[in-house]
Design an enzyme around this catalytic site. Sequence first.
Site, PDB file in Angstrom:
ATOM      1  N   HIS A 253     -35.507 -17.144 -60.089  1.00 23.22           N
ATOM      2  CA  HIS A 253     -34.732 -17.236 -58.850  1.00 23.22           C
ATOM      3  C   HIS A 253     -34.278 -15.859 -58.376  1.00 23.22           C
ATOM      4  CE1 HIS A 253     -32.976 -19.843 -55.871  1.00 23.22           C
ATOM      5  NE2 HIS A 253     -31.810 -19.236 -55.972  1.00 23.22           N
ATOM      6  N   ARG A 256     -36.439 -14.455 -55.690  1.00 21.65           N
ATOM      7  CA  ARG A 256     -36.088 -14.910 -54.328  1.00 21.65           C
ATOM      8  C   ARG A 256     -34.904 -14.101 -53.804  1.00 21.65           C
ATOM      9  NH1 ARG A 256     -35.528 -19.492 -50.645  1.00 21.65           N
ATOM     10  NH2 ARG A 256     -33.366 -20.207 -50.531  1.00 21.65           N
TER      11      ARG A 256
END
Length: 308
Positions: A253, A256
């Site tokens: 993550h 991102r």
Amino acid sequence: MTLEISPAARDALEGWLTAARALRGNSENTITAYRADVLEFIVFLTSHHAEPQGLAPLARVTTPDMRAFLAHLRGQGVGSRSMARKLSAVKSFYRWLAEREGFEPTAVMMARAPKFQKKLPRPLAEDAAKAMIDTVEMQAADSWIGARDAAVVTLLYGCGLRISEALGLRGRDLPLGESLRIVGKGGKERIVPVLPVARHALDTYLRLCPYDAEPDAPVFRGKRGGALNPRLIQKVTEAARLQLGLPATATPHAMRHSFATHLLAAGGDLRAIQELLGHASLSTTQAYTSVDEVHLMKVYAATHPKAG
């Protein structure tokens, strides 16, 4: 002893969850969390009042009841962030129930969870993000698996996808063009540009993959041909971060987060980044401005002649 809630309360809970699933497009993980949080509240009231809580008792919840519930959570060692999430679920349930049953949910709506410091996103530096992609590819013994892992991580960083969105790609989404339609959280659709480097990484994987890209089959396959488990991507990025000496926050993550932060640092428009990430609220995207300010202050402190 396990406390039983009233059939009417259980039916109301399931009715609300059905509405949340249909109207807002919440994921099954979200629905499961909502069910657990509201069920915990109803079970607490059942114990607190020593009687099953049907619809009429639920409509009579008082401010002292809400204070007692929050005190109960604190006594269970529930943190501020989790308390806020649970209270948010209860409020959402009560909005629906009050409209349906015709009562004022003031006591519930006025309840306040303790404040907590929101965590800032923890992106990687640009060179670390690039090194992560290169290193991930070298973790696997099979070349097609290494290419697969590199393609997934490249999509996270190059397109700002969530890992569930990358692994949700199907054969019918191929071949990738210059843009890709993604259905994200809450069924929210967005169009994201696909960089040539991401197309190249995916093409390399598809060329080496021993499984055909059938229209309804997942693009990213596990070793035996089934859908790729996100835990495997988490494990391979963990191995890569240890090899590179990166912190524990260097997760899939974080790629991102890095996508958004590096766009913002390069002069990207906040509204455009919101659309690319699929955030429903601009306030969520604004967290990246704080990250950029933190970086700016570090540069200032390290380089300005008068900073010391």
